[in-house]
Design an enzyme around this catalytic site. Sequence first.
Site, mmCIF file in Angstrom:
data_model
loop_
_atom_site.group_PDB
_atom_site.id
_atom_site.type_symbol
_atom_site.label_atom_id
_atom_site.label_comp_id
_atom_site.label_asym_id
_atom_site.label_seq_id
_atom_site.Cartn_x
_atom_site.Cartn_y
_atom_site.Cartn_z
ATOM 1 N N SER A 1 35.148 -1.740 -31.086
ATOM 2 C CA SER A 1 35.676 -3.077 -30.828
ATOM 3 C C SER A 1 37.011 -2.988 -30.110
ATOM 4 O O SER A 1 37.806 -2.085 -30.361
ATOM 5 C CB SER A 1 35.849 -3.836 -32.150
ATOM 6 O OG SER A 1 36.513 -5.074 -31.938
ATOM 7 N N LYS B 1 36.650 -0.152 -36.151
ATOM 8 C CA LYS B 1 35.232 -0.514 -36.157
ATOM 9 C C LYS B 1 34.434 0.477 -35.317
ATOM 10 O O LYS B 1 34.812 0.835 -34.209
ATOM 11 C CB LYS B 1 35.032 -1.919 -35.599
ATOM 12 C CG LYS B 1 33.649 -2.513 -35.880
ATOM 13 C CD LYS B 1 33.607 -3.969 -35.439
ATOM 14 C CE LYS B 1 32.370 -4.675 -35.949
ATOM 15 N NZ LYS B 1 31.128 -4.089 -35.465
ATOM 16 N N VAL B 2 33.319 0.930 -35.859
ATOM 17 C CA VAL B 2 32.414 1.844 -35.156
ATOM 18 C C VAL B 2 31.004 1.277 -35.237
ATOM 19 O O VAL B 2 30.571 0.835 -36.306
ATOM 20 C CB VAL B 2 32.450 3.264 -35.763
ATOM 21 C CG1 VAL B 2 31.498 4.182 -35.005
ATOM 22 C CG2 VAL B 2 33.875 3.826 -35.733
ATOM 23 N N ASN C 1 0.972 11.778 12.413
ATOM 24 C CA ASN C 1 -0.360 11.267 12.076
ATOM 25 C C ASN C 1 -1.443 12.328 12.217
ATOM 26 O O ASN C 1 -2.280 12.501 11.313
ATOM 27 C CB ASN C 1 -0.710 10.062 12.959
ATOM 28 C CG ASN C 1 0.248 8.910 12.777
ATOM 29 O OD1 ASN C 1 1.341 8.924 13.317
ATOM 30 N ND2 ASN C 1 -0.150 7.896 12.019
ATOM 31 N N THR D 1 2.290 2.310 2.665
ATOM 32 C CA THR D 1 2.072 2.929 3.978
ATOM 33 C C THR D 1 3.362 3.447 4.588
ATOM 34 O O THR D 1 3.413 4.540 5.158
ATOM 35 C CB THR D 1 1.415 1.916 4.940
ATOM 36 O OG1 THR D 1 0.133 1.549 4.426
ATOM 37 C CG2 THR D 1 1.253 2.503 6.330
ATOM 38 N N SER E 1 -5.257 8.874 4.483
ATOM 39 C CA SER E 1 -4.822 7.508 4.783
ATOM 40 C C SER E 1 -3.735 7.170 3.769
ATOM 41 O O SER E 1 -3.711 7.720 2.671
ATOM 42 C CB SER E 1 -5.994 6.529 4.640
ATOM 43 O OG SER E 1 -5.537 5.195 4.516
ATOM 44 N N GLU F 1 21.490 0.959 -30.264
ATOM 45 C CA GLU F 1 21.468 -0.195 -29.367
ATOM 46 C C GLU F 1 20.934 0.188 -27.989
ATOM 47 O O GLU F 1 20.167 -0.562 -27.375
ATOM 48 C CB GLU F 1 22.876 -0.795 -29.277
ATOM 49 C CG GLU F 1 23.313 -1.434 -30.582
ATOM 50 C CD GLU F 1 24.806 -1.705 -30.652
ATOM 51 O OE1 GLU F 1 25.492 -1.517 -29.622
ATOM 52 O OE2 GLU F 1 25.285 -2.105 -31.724
ATOM 53 N N SER G 1 0.814 -1.210 0.000
ATOM 54 C CA SER G 1 0.000 0.000 0.000
ATOM 55 C C SER G 1 0.850 1.263 0.000
ATOM 56 O O SER G 1 0.331 2.364 -0.170
ATOM 57 C CB SER G 1 -0.911 0.022 1.231
ATOM 58 O OG SER G 1 -0.099 0.050 2.412
ATOM 59 N N HIS H 1 2.428 16.673 14.716
ATOM 60 C CA HIS H 1 2.491 15.231 14.903
ATOM 61 C C HIS H 1 2.339 14.568 13.523
ATOM 62 O O HIS H 1 1.512 14.993 12.716
ATOM 63 C CB HIS H 1 1.365 14.762 15.834
ATOM 64 C CG HIS H 1 1.442 13.312 16.192
ATOM 65 N ND1 HIS H 1 0.964 12.326 15.366
ATOM 66 C CD2 HIS H 1 1.948 12.684 17.299
ATOM 67 C CE1 HIS H 1 1.153 11.147 15.934
ATOM 68 N NE2 HIS H 1 1.754 11.343 17.115
ATOM 69 N N THR I 1 10.128 -3.764 -48.006
ATOM 70 C CA THR I 1 9.097 -4.431 -47.213
ATOM 71 C C THR I 1 9.513 -5.888 -47.030
ATOM 72 O O THR I 1 10.116 -6.481 -47.941
ATOM 73 C CB THR I 1 7.713 -4.366 -47.892
ATOM 74 O OG1 THR I 1 7.788 -4.981 -49.193
ATOM 75 C CG2 THR I 1 7.247 -2.918 -48.059
ATOM 76 N N HIS I 2 9.225 -6.457 -45.877
ATOM 77 C CA HIS I 2 9.639 -7.832 -45.551
ATOM 78 C C HIS I 2 11.154 -7.993 -45.622
ATOM 79 O O HIS I 2 11.653 -9.092 -45.891
ATOM 80 C CB HIS I 2 8.984 -8.843 -46.507
ATOM 81 C CG HIS I 2 7.490 -8.796 -46.533
ATOM 82 N ND1 HIS I 2 6.700 -9.550 -45.696
ATOM 83 C CD2 HIS I 2 6.644 -8.061 -47.296
ATOM 84 C CE1 HIS I 2 5.426 -9.293 -45.944
ATOM 85 N NE2 HIS I 2 5.366 -8.389 -46.910
#
Length: 463
Positions: free
Chosen positions: A317, A323-324, A130, A104, A138, A330, A102, A128, A186-187
């Site tokens: 790497s 290598k880049v 409470n 609390t 609540s 990612e 909850s 206080h 496509t695909h």
Amino acid sequence: MENYRIEHDSMGEVKVPADKLWGAQTERSHENFEIGVGIETMPREITKAFGYLKKAAAMANNALKPEKMTDEKLKAISQACDEVISGSLNENFPLVVWQTGSGTQSNMNTNEVIANRANQIAGAKLCHPNDDINMSQSSNDTFPTAMHIAAVVEVEDKLFPAIDTLVATFKRLEKENEGIVKSGRTHLQDAVPIQFSQEISGWRTSLERDKEMIAASLPYLKQLALGGTAVGTGLNAPAGFDVKVAEKVSELTGKDFVTAPNKFHALTSKDEITFTHGALKALAADLMKIANDVRWLASGPRDGLGEIHIPENEPGSSIMPGKVNPTQCEAMTMVAVQVMGNDAAVGFAASQGNFELNVFMPVIAYNFLQSVRLLAEVIISFNKNCAVGITANKEKMHDNLYNSLMLVTALNPYIGYENAAKTSHLAYEKNISLKDACVQLGFLTPEKFDEVFHPEEMAGVKK
């Protein structure tokens, strides 16, 4: 040796670190739930939302029952709440997500910190936890309220500006790349031509639509459970408190919150936050698609598609010199995966509302706010370190376009679908041009082929 002071609650006395503002109930939770301590702390966005909530509650109580919430108390509580909102008291909120369902203990952590800080400000034992800080409330209605406040503030103030930034970049890229024609796909197979600007417009519109869908869900999150107290009946809250406190939350946050029309629903159902997270998942799905498009188009530099250049930010790497990698893409796809996982957690947790209360709220809040934060931050990072530097490799786009067999589609109106298919197959089998294949098959003369075959016009570019 660490110094302690003695605090007490309804269960007895507890030793609390002397330099901290929390009290006995916070300390009990701190000791009883050593799960993810220092790692999965209750999100600071929730702490901030509690600051708004407690200040608004004090203001509403001051208006509705000033004999209990006096001007003196309101002044001290308001200053303490402002410090909670600012984050200057964050070290006093140590509790983890993995606590009572909850929330609390986080509600009481807030009550204790604000009460003790207000007493310091007043120079007297004035408040206080409470009786004053939790007056007319609540945990069962404050925690869902804090969730909604935090969700709305983070979405509107962090996620939406991030989306707008990337949308603006895509709009610029659209203008810069008008008229540049490339092969559509496509695909994962060659398809008819498309302008690069048109492809980018698809990315842009996806983001704009995602923002619209998220925004469409927010009116439900702007309904607050506060005023329902323990089970939705509003026990111990004065008449009109729910409406008044929503008005005060709106004033403090600058957002248009209202009281939930049915508090029994507001306490036990988490459908609103689940709905909004579903829209966040839609955004994550589109970001996954955009990131994948960018890294595929940038693949290579020699043995891939190589149709766009993206910024080279760091070596890719530890063994392959030079290598880049598309690291921003990612990162964005990993965030997308996390958000999709979070959506499952939010959905499962939302299904666990038993009778008058859902007791999975901390994990819902944790996952939701993590999703918003990650999405906002990864969009900004992707924009800054990748999207703004995207440029078209016009030569590679041109070569791929004119090497595509699917340009044969332009011949359908002149030689028919089946003859166009024969032309394509012959060109592929003999590794010759579409023109040569079409002429060899006797479907068109070389002159007629040149007259009707204009790949750029297939993408809406007039020559």
